[in-house]
Design an enzyme around this catalytic site. Structure first.
Site, PDB file in Angstrom:
ATOM      1  N   GLU A 120     -14.000  -7.570  28.860  1.00  0.00           N
ATOM      2  CA  GLU A 120     -14.366  -8.548  29.897  1.00  0.00           C
ATOM      3  C   GLU A 120     -14.144  -9.936  29.324  1.00  0.00           C
ATOM      4  OE1 GLU A 120     -17.708  -7.565  32.250  1.00  0.00           O
ATOM      5  OE2 GLU A 120     -17.930  -9.581  33.070  1.00  0.00           O
TER       6      GLU A 120
ATOM      7  N   ASN B 164     -22.475  -6.016  29.959  1.00  0.00           N
ATOM      8  CA  ASN B 164     -22.433  -5.241  31.199  1.00  0.00           C
ATOM      9  C   ASN B 164     -22.121  -3.800  30.780  1.00  0.00           C
ATOM     10  OD1 ASN B 164     -22.828  -7.462  32.918  1.00  0.00           O
ATOM     11  ND2 ASN B 164     -20.651  -7.972  32.826  1.00  0.00           N
TER      12      ASN B 164
ATOM     13  N   LYS C  40     -28.687  -7.524  28.736  1.00  0.00           N
ATOM     14  CA  LYS C  40     -28.494  -8.393  29.908  1.00  0.00           C
ATOM     15  C   LYS C  40     -29.238  -7.713  31.045  1.00  0.00           C
ATOM     16  CE  LYS C  40     -24.801 -10.067  33.005  1.00  0.00           C
ATOM     17  NZ  LYS C  40     -23.345 -10.325  33.142  1.00  0.00           N
TER      18      LYS C  40
ATOM     19  N   GLU D 290     -26.565 -10.821  37.363  1.00  0.00           N
ATOM     20  CA  GLU D 290     -25.290 -10.418  37.940  1.00  0.00           C
ATOM     21  C   GLU D 290     -25.247  -8.911  38.211  1.00  0.00           C
ATOM     22  OE1 GLU D 290     -22.415 -12.196  35.177  1.00  0.00           O
ATOM     23  OE2 GLU D 290     -22.532 -14.059  36.319  1.00  0.00           O
TER      24      GLU D 290
ATOM     25  N   ARG E  75     -30.967 -11.659  26.749  1.00  0.00           N
ATOM     26  CA  ARG E  75     -30.214 -12.822  27.253  1.00  0.00           C
ATOM     27  C   ARG E  75     -30.939 -13.492  28.425  1.00  0.00           C
ATOM     28  NH1 ARG E  75     -25.103 -12.028  29.266  1.00  0.00           N
ATOM     29  NH2 ARG E  75     -24.010 -13.678  28.184  1.00  0.00           N
TER      30      ARG E  75
ATOM     31  N   ASP F 211     -22.526 -21.987  32.694  1.00  0.00           N
ATOM     32  CA  ASP F 211     -21.830 -20.841  32.136  1.00  0.00           C
ATOM     33  C   ASP F 211     -20.586 -21.291  31.374  1.00  0.00           C
ATOM     34  OD1 ASP F 211     -21.034 -18.274  31.598  1.00  0.00           O
ATOM     35  OD2 ASP F 211     -20.304 -17.835  33.614  1.00  0.00           O
TER      36      ASP F 211
ATOM     37  N   GLU G 233     -12.907 -18.248  28.447  1.00  0.00           N
ATOM     38  CA  GLU G 233     -12.934 -17.905  29.873  1.00  0.00           C
ATOM     39  C   GLU G 233     -12.647 -19.112  30.762  1.00  0.00           C
ATOM     40  OE1 GLU G 233     -16.613 -16.093  31.089  1.00  0.00           O
ATOM     41  OE2 GLU G 233     -16.068 -16.122  33.198  1.00  0.00           O
TER      42      GLU G 233
ATOM     43  N   TRP H 258     -22.413 -18.185  44.482  1.00  0.00           N
ATOM     44  CA  TRP H 258     -22.601 -18.322  43.030  1.00  0.00           C
ATOM     45  C   TRP H 258     -23.383 -19.556  42.588  1.00  0.00           C
ATOM     46  CZ3 TRP H 258     -21.589 -14.179  40.153  1.00  0.00           C
ATOM     47  CH2 TRP H 258     -20.735 -13.203  40.684  1.00  0.00           C
TER      48      TRP H 258
END
Ligand code: GCV
Length: 607
Positions: A109, A152, A230, A234, A267, A313, A341, A471
């Protein structure tokens, strides 16, 4: 052997024998093959610290168990650069962590350096020699915890703490001699797949299930650093489902790990990603503080709250997260993202040390007790996709050891170790890297706004991409003004900070330009301190960012990098130029169309 990859360890070609199992043995091997004469004394009480003294025919190196290894790398780097080694050192933070976002299917990811180094096709799949190379690189900059799977956690990666334990133990054995301990991300709802009908942290069966599971894990990997979680973020499961807060959620797991000496890294990236954009009472950057600050003092002592460096982020520019100033009675880690990212995806050059320095200039280093970063690693020959992205990994290790590092010195050290360039070319490379973040910032979204990117993949300009989405990342540009008022008179976000920081950002006049549109909503005709209007500043930054990228391309072409780094860097620079042009033109056109204001210098803005 053909050179597949240049690293900051110039002796990478010679593999470390697999039968060396203690840091001191590795240290001896490395020193010998690096041609450094040194006597080694292991003094366990010195922990990770080391001391180096000159002797008649070499050096005397003393250190704790992994301290001697860190000291050995210092000696080798000093030899390589022709510098005198430092006399002594010890790390500022005892947990210097890397978080990999690798999935069991082999994808990564937000990975920009190829597929996973550890997994493929739903199982472990790695080259042990490559693992040793990686371990060596991490040890050489003092990194000591490697979390190998994505936060995730999707089946079958949850099996890392279950049926995959024997393989986990094998991998841990590869990293152990280098002083690197593994960590794993776990799925909070895992007990529910094993006959427990809830994941409520206050349920006794749940707590017992995790205790039993931790027993199994530590029997097989006794030095596992701990779990990373996490939760309620999300779409991930977490304690909120059961009406429990995150202290209750984290403590249950922490108690399971405690008897084994493990830590629970929890987190704080928790926010509402289902926000209604019409809702003006919710402001995403406020979320972490709201969820955690009131829980100070309620966490077990082996819980570490891991907090992203900024409240959003990992944007190119964000203020330091207000949560990092709060919770004095709680152990906190700051989280950075080496994976680019939002910062060019290892296509565009983006050296991070100047950004980290700005953060630590504002955040006392003692406000955090540990440090973590999402890796930029992958299966590409050079580990990081862009060969210069390795500078961020190198520098991150140095930062985690000593947050007071001087960005230019660290970047120069990386450049010197990686490429033996003539002095003028080395200077050019160092300056190129030093300016790269500011240039990227200029050609992308302006003055702290962030988020004008394509949703999902997050590369390239899309000014409306996140408006009207759930978001919580809006700029609200209209024909008169842009930005969000986050002061006391606006969303109130600024009130989460200590008073002296509130004063610094409270008025558009005081607020540094780079964050003006993060904290304030300003009209396009707002006059900045240097006399330019806001809209003119937006146009100027974008034209400058593009021109600086073009200049970078020329500088790069004049640096005699060894192959294949030369070709890889050139090809990526070609793409960066395209990206910079797209950003410049699209952002300028976007604001021109809205505002109708001409560029004072009459440059081309496409209408
Ligand atoms: C691992 C951002 C990224 C996600 C990432 C998340 C996180 O939202 O886009 O890919 O998920 O941060 O840090 O958990």
């Amino acid at each position: 052997m053909s050179v597949k990859c240049h690293t900051w360890l110039p002796f990478l070609g010679q593999e470390i024998p697999a039968d060396l199992t203690a840091p001191a043995d590795i240290a001896r091997f490395e020193l010998e093959q690096g041609g450094v004469k040194a006597s080694l004394t292991v003094e366990p009480a010195m922990g990770e610290g080391w001391q180096i003294a000159k002797t008649e025919d070499g050096y005397a190196l003393r250190g704790g168990e992994s301290g001697v290894l860190y000291g050995a790398y210092q000696l080798l780097m000093a030899k390589q650069t022709g510098a005198e080694p430092q006399a002594e050192s010890a790390p500022r933070y005892s947990l210097r962590m890397l978080n990999c976002w690798d999935n069991a299917d082999g994808s990564v990811e937000r990975g920009y350096a190829g597929r996973s180094l550890f997994f493929e096709g739903g199982k472990f799949d790695y080259d042990p020699a490559r693992m040793r190379q990686l371990a060596r690189m991490l040890a050489s900059v003092g990194l000591n915890v490697l979390c190998i799977n994505n936060v995730n956690v999707r089946f079958p990666a949850d099996q890392l703490v279950n049926t995959w334990l024997p393989e986990l133990a094998e991998l841990a054995a590869i990293f152990r001699p280098f002083g690197v301990r593994l960590m794993v991300s776990i799925d909070y709802s895992m007990p529910m797949r094993y006959g427990v009908d809830t994941a409520d942290p206050l349920d006794e069966d749940v707590a017992q299930w995790w205790k039993d599971q931790a027993e199994k894990v530590y029997k097989v990997v006794p030095d596992l650093a701990g779990f990373l979680v996490k939760a309620d973020s999300e779409g991930r499961p977490g304690p909120f489902t059961y009406g429990r807060n995150h202290a209750e959620g984290a403590n249950m797991l922490a108690r399971a790990l405690k008897p084994h000496g493990g830590v629970l890294v929890w987190r704080c990236f928790v926010y509402n990603c289902q926000q209604d954009w019409r809702d003006l009472t919710t402001d995403r950057p406020k979320a972490a503080y709201e969820h955690y600050a009131y829980l100070d003092g309620q966490f077990e002592d082996n819980v570490i709250l891991q907090i992203k460096n900024g409240p959003f982020d990992f944007q190119v520019r964000e203020p330091v997260s207000p949560l990092l100033y709060a919770m004095p009675g709680t152990v906190k880690a700051i989280e950075f993202q080496l994976a680019q990212e939002y910062t060019g995806q290892q296509i565009d050059i983006y050296a991070m040390p100047p950004m980290w320095k700005e953060i630590f200039d504002e955040l006392p280093a003692d406000n955090v007790q540990a440090i973590a970063a999402v890796t930029n690693l992958g299966r590409d020959d050079n580990f990081t996709g862009h060969p210069f992205a390795a500078a961020n990994l190198f520098a991150y290790g140095c930062l985690a050891w000593n947050p007071e590092i001087v960005p230019e010195e660290v970047i120069r050290l990386w450049a010197k170790l990686t490429y033996a360039l003539p002095a003028d070319q080395e200077d050019a490379l160092v300056q190129l890297l030093m300016g790269s973040r500011r240039t990227y910032e200029k050609y992308t979204s302006p003055l702290g706004l962030g988020w004008m990117i394509y949703p999902h993949h997050h590369y390239g300009p899309n000014p409306g991409g996140y408006e009207y989405t759930p978001w919580g990342t809006y700029h609200k540009a209209d024909r008169n003004a842009v930005g969000i008022d986050r002061t006391a008179g606006g969303t109130g976000y600024l009130l989460q900070y200590p008073e002296e920081l509130q004063a610094k950002y409270a008025t558009p006049e005081n607020c540094p330009d780079e964050l003006k549109l993060f904290y304030h909503r300003l009209r396009y005709d707002y006059v900045m301190a240097d006399g330019r209007t806001l809209i003119q500043r937006i146009y100027d930054d974008h034209f400058e960012g593009l021109a600086e990228t073009q200049a970078m391309a020329e500088v790069l072409a004049g640096i005699d990098l060894p192959s294949p780094d030369r070709e890889v860097a050139a090809e990526r620079m070609h793409r960066q130029l395209h990206n910079a042009r797209e950003w410049c033109d699209i952002i300028n056109t976007f604001f021109h169309r809205l505002s109708g204001v001409e560029d004072a210098q009459g440059r081309t803005i496409y209408l």
